[in-house]
Design a protein around this motif. Sequence first.
Motif, PDB file in Angstrom:
ATOM      1  N   ILE A 249       0.825  -1.212   0.000  1.00 24.85           N
ATOM      2  CA  ILE A 249       0.000   0.000   0.000  1.00 24.85           C
ATOM      3  C   ILE A 249       0.860   1.263   0.000  1.00 24.85           C
ATOM      4  CG2 ILE A 249      -1.979   1.135   1.077  1.00 24.85           C
ATOM      5  CD1 ILE A 249      -2.465  -1.754   0.158  1.00 24.85           C
ATOM      6  N   TYR A 250       1.927   1.267   0.782  1.00 22.84           N
ATOM      7  CA  TYR A 250       2.812   2.433   0.879  1.00 22.84           C
ATOM      8  C   TYR A 250       4.251   1.997   0.551  1.00 22.84           C
ATOM      9  CZ  TYR A 250      -1.228   3.750   3.737  1.00 22.84           C
ATOM     10  OH  TYR A 250      -2.504   3.976   4.202  1.00 22.84           O
ATOM     11  N   PRO A 251       4.505   1.589  -0.688  1.00 22.06           N
ATOM     12  CA  PRO A 251       5.824   1.019  -1.033  1.00 22.06           C
ATOM     13  C   PRO A 251       6.963   2.026  -0.975  1.00 22.06           C
ATOM     14  CG  PRO A 251       4.509   1.357  -3.001  1.00 22.06           C
ATOM     15  CD  PRO A 251       3.599   1.643  -1.842  1.00 22.06           C
ATOM     16  N   GLU A 252       6.663   3.322  -0.880  1.00 22.33           N
ATOM     17  CA  GLU A 252       7.724   4.326  -0.777  1.00 22.33           C
ATOM     18  C   GLU A 252       8.061   4.661   0.673  1.00 22.33           C
ATOM     19  OE1 GLU A 252       9.195   5.227  -3.517  1.00 22.33           O
ATOM     20  OE2 GLU A 252       7.779   3.998  -4.655  1.00 22.33           O
ATOM     21  N   GLY A 253       7.415   3.977   1.611  1.00 29.85           N
ATOM     22  CA  GLY A 253       7.600   4.285   3.018  1.00 29.85           C
ATOM     23  C   GLY A 253       8.801   3.598   3.632  1.00 29.85           C
ATOM     24  N   PRO A 254       8.770   3.369   4.949  1.00 29.66           N
ATOM     25  CA  PRO A 254       9.941   2.810   5.651  1.00 29.66           C
ATOM     26  C   PRO A 254      10.275   1.382   5.260  1.00 29.66           C
ATOM     27  CG  PRO A 254       8.038   2.938   7.113  1.00 29.66           C
ATOM     28  CD  PRO A 254       7.667   3.687   5.873  1.00 29.66           C
ATOM     29  N   LEU A 255       9.337   0.652   4.633  1.00 32.21           N
ATOM     30  CA  LEU A 255       9.619  -0.712   4.187  1.00 32.21           C
ATOM     31  C   LEU A 255       9.976  -0.772   2.707  1.00 32.21           C
ATOM     32  CD1 LEU A 255       7.043  -3.015   6.031  1.00 32.21           C
ATOM     33  CD2 LEU A 255       9.407  -2.484   6.600  1.00 32.21           C
ATOM     34  N   SER A 256      10.288   0.351   2.123  1.00 31.08           N
ATOM     35  CA  SER A 256      10.654   0.371   0.711  1.00 31.08           C
ATOM     36  C   SER A 256      11.870  -0.513   0.469  1.00 31.08           C
ATOM     37  CB  SER A 256      10.962   1.804   0.261  1.00 31.08           C
ATOM     38  OG  SER A 256      11.482   1.803  -1.053  1.00 31.08           O
ATOM     39  N   LEU A 257      11.734  -1.457  -0.450  1.00 31.91           N
ATOM     40  CA  LEU A 257      12.834  -2.366  -0.776  1.00 31.91           C
ATOM     41  C   LEU A 257      13.680  -1.852  -1.923  1.00 31.91           C
ATOM     42  CD1 LEU A 257      10.947  -5.766  -0.380  1.00 31.91           C
ATOM     43  CD2 LEU A 257      12.404  -4.590   1.275  1.00 31.91           C
ATOM     44  N   GLU A 258      13.378  -0.634  -2.371  1.00 30.04           N
ATOM     45  CA  GLU A 258      14.218   0.008  -3.385  1.00 30.04           C
ATOM     46  C   GLU A 258      15.491   0.561  -2.763  1.00 30.04           C
ATOM     47  OE1 GLU A 258      13.439  -0.361  -6.506  1.00 30.04           O
ATOM     48  OE2 GLU A 258      11.658  -1.424  -5.800  1.00 30.04           O
ATOM     49  N   GLN A 259      15.498   0.661  -1.444  1.00 31.40           N
ATOM     50  CA  GLN A 259      16.687   1.114  -0.728  1.00 31.40           C
ATOM     51  C   GLN A 259      17.480  -0.085  -0.250  1.00 31.40           C
ATOM     52  OE1 GLN A 259      15.357   3.280   2.748  1.00 31.40           O
ATOM     53  NE2 GLN A 259      13.711   1.835   3.141  1.00 31.40           N
ATOM     54  N   SER A 260      18.719   0.143   0.127  1.00 28.82           N
ATOM     55  CA  SER A 260      19.568  -0.937   0.618  1.00 28.82           C
ATOM     56  C   SER A 260      19.211  -1.246   2.075  1.00 28.82           C
ATOM     57  CB  SER A 260      21.040  -0.531   0.529  1.00 28.82           C
ATOM     58  OG  SER A 260      21.308   0.556   1.406  1.00 28.82           O
ATOM     59  N   PRO A 261      19.601  -2.424   2.578  1.00 30.97           N
ATOM     60  CA  PRO A 261      19.316  -2.747   3.990  1.00 30.97           C
ATOM     61  C   PRO A 261      19.892  -1.711   4.948  1.00 30.97           C
ATOM     62  CG  PRO A 261      20.025  -4.711   2.815  1.00 30.97           C
ATOM     63  CD  PRO A 261      20.224  -3.560   1.867  1.00 30.97           C
ATOM     64  N   GLU A 262      21.048  -1.139   4.592  1.00 31.54           N
ATOM     65  CA  GLU A 262      21.675  -0.148   5.471  1.00 31.54           C
ATOM     66  C   GLU A 262      20.837   1.121   5.586  1.00 31.54           C
ATOM     67  OE1 GLU A 262      23.207  -1.680   2.950  1.00 31.54           O
ATOM     68  OE2 GLU A 262      24.339  -3.127   4.172  1.00 31.54           O
ATOM     69  N   GLN A 263      19.981   1.377   4.598  1.00 30.43           N
ATOM     70  CA  GLN A 263      19.152   2.578   4.622  1.00 30.43           C
ATOM     71  C   GLN A 263      17.838   2.377   5.353  1.00 30.43           C
ATOM     72  OE1 GLN A 263      19.251   2.960   0.251  1.00 30.43           O
ATOM     73  NE2 GLN A 263      20.178   4.981   0.532  1.00 30.43           N
ATOM     74  N   MET A 264      17.531   1.125   5.697  1.00 27.12           N
ATOM     75  CA  MET A 264      16.304   0.828   6.422  1.00 27.12           C
ATOM     76  C   MET A 264      16.527   0.953   7.920  1.00 27.12           C
ATOM     77  SD  MET A 264      14.840  -2.516   4.365  1.00 27.12           S
ATOM     78  CE  MET A 264      13.250  -2.421   5.200  1.00 27.12           C
ATOM     79  N   SER A 265      15.441   1.050   8.655  1.00 32.16           N
ATOM     80  CA  SER A 265      15.530   1.042  10.110  1.00 32.16           C
ATOM     81  C   SER A 265      16.049  -0.305  10.583  1.00 32.16           C
ATOM     82  CB  SER A 265      14.154   1.312  10.725  1.00 32.16           C
ATOM     83  OG  SER A 265      14.173   1.072  12.120  1.00 32.16           O
ATOM     84  N   ARG A 266      16.767  -0.280  11.704  1.00 33.05           N
ATOM     85  CA  ARG A 266      17.290  -1.525  12.269  1.00 33.05           C
ATOM     86  C   ARG A 266      16.177  -2.485  12.678  1.00 33.05           C
ATOM     87  NH1 ARG A 266      21.064   1.961  15.150  1.00 33.05           N
ATOM     88  NH2 ARG A 266      19.764   1.745  16.995  1.00 33.05           N
ATOM     89  N   VAL A 267      14.956  -1.972  12.796  1.00 33.38           N
ATOM     90  CA  VAL A 267      13.835  -2.838  13.139  1.00 33.38           C
ATOM     91  C   VAL A 267      13.600  -3.871  12.040  1.00 33.38           C
ATOM     92  CG1 VAL A 267      11.357  -2.900  13.611  1.00 33.38           C
ATOM     93  CG2 VAL A 267      12.761  -1.047  14.534  1.00 33.38           C
ATOM     94  N   PHE A 268      13.799  -3.462  10.769  1.00 31.66           N
ATOM     95  CA  PHE A 268      13.475  -4.326   9.643  1.00 31.66           C
ATOM     96  C   PHE A 268      14.679  -4.736   8.791  1.00 31.66           C
ATOM     97  CE2 PHE A 268       9.337  -2.172  10.297  1.00 31.66           C
ATOM     98  CZ  PHE A 268       8.551  -3.291  10.473  1.00 31.66           C
TER      99      PHE A 268
END
Length: 301
Positions: A249-268
């Motif tokens: 639903i919100y693919p540009e949000g914090p769970l966006s997989l277009e970014q690298s793992p290092e750019q995601m929150s440590r939660v995910f």
Amino acid sequence: PRLLSQFFFADERVTQVVAEINGLDAELDPQQYLVLLNQLHLSQAHLLAILERIMEECIPTQRHSRDYLVKFPEELLVDNLGNHMLFAAECLLAGTFLEVEEADGAQLRPQARNLLCSLELVRTVLREQSLSQPGSYPEPVRAVLVQFDRLFAEFELRWGPGLGCWGGGGCARAGGASQSPRLSSYVSSLVAVKSPEEIYRQQEIIVLFCETVERALRLGYLTQEMIDGYEPLLMFTIPRLAIISGLLIYPEGPLSLEQSPEQMSRVFSPFYNLLKKIRDLLRVLSEEELCLLERSLCTAE
């Protein structure tokens, strides 16, 4: 029931345990030494907890800001952080933190000295007040508490989470000083202190959860009564639905997989590859199948 009376007896207990530690030979009776160290830690934590309640009662509007605590890991904030900070100050004055650069030590040692002197003054003033007028806080008492609260916050902000306990140098003798402090400059390599970027990412996750709840209410997956009643099932339902929302639903949000793992929150970020597999599976579902899946995730199964 008076806080000042509670403080007096808690302070007496700390003084008693410190005296017992200082009069004991740790090499001859190491087991008893460890028992006393544990008693010291507990009695100091109890004393600081009462002191915190006194400051909340006496100077609630004059407390120093603690906004910086948001950068500390939640698990450390649950523990008695004040106990750790005061131990760090003691060890710094004793010169037992070998990892501290000389320049940092020279800069922080006066802060540690001021903090510990302020604590001793607080203990003295509150003991005297508890014996004379245990139900009131005159202006000199308030001034001492305000000064201690400010010095403590400034030291805590500079150091970040420390380790150990405090009280007359007893813990330093026990070898507790061998545990490293967490100076702000290198604490991130020892403890997961949050950077401003990580704090922002976690705020994005909060927004995602809020939007997920709003959508679930709109689609009838949840009810307002469940939320108002703190339904335990929501602890599982909302994160499950949030993962679907974040991936589809919100693919540009914090769970966006277009970014690298290092750019995601440590939660995910540890689940980056798994999230990719979940996203690929979700994409092949029809609208009806997705609805069925989400309703299934809202059950206790």
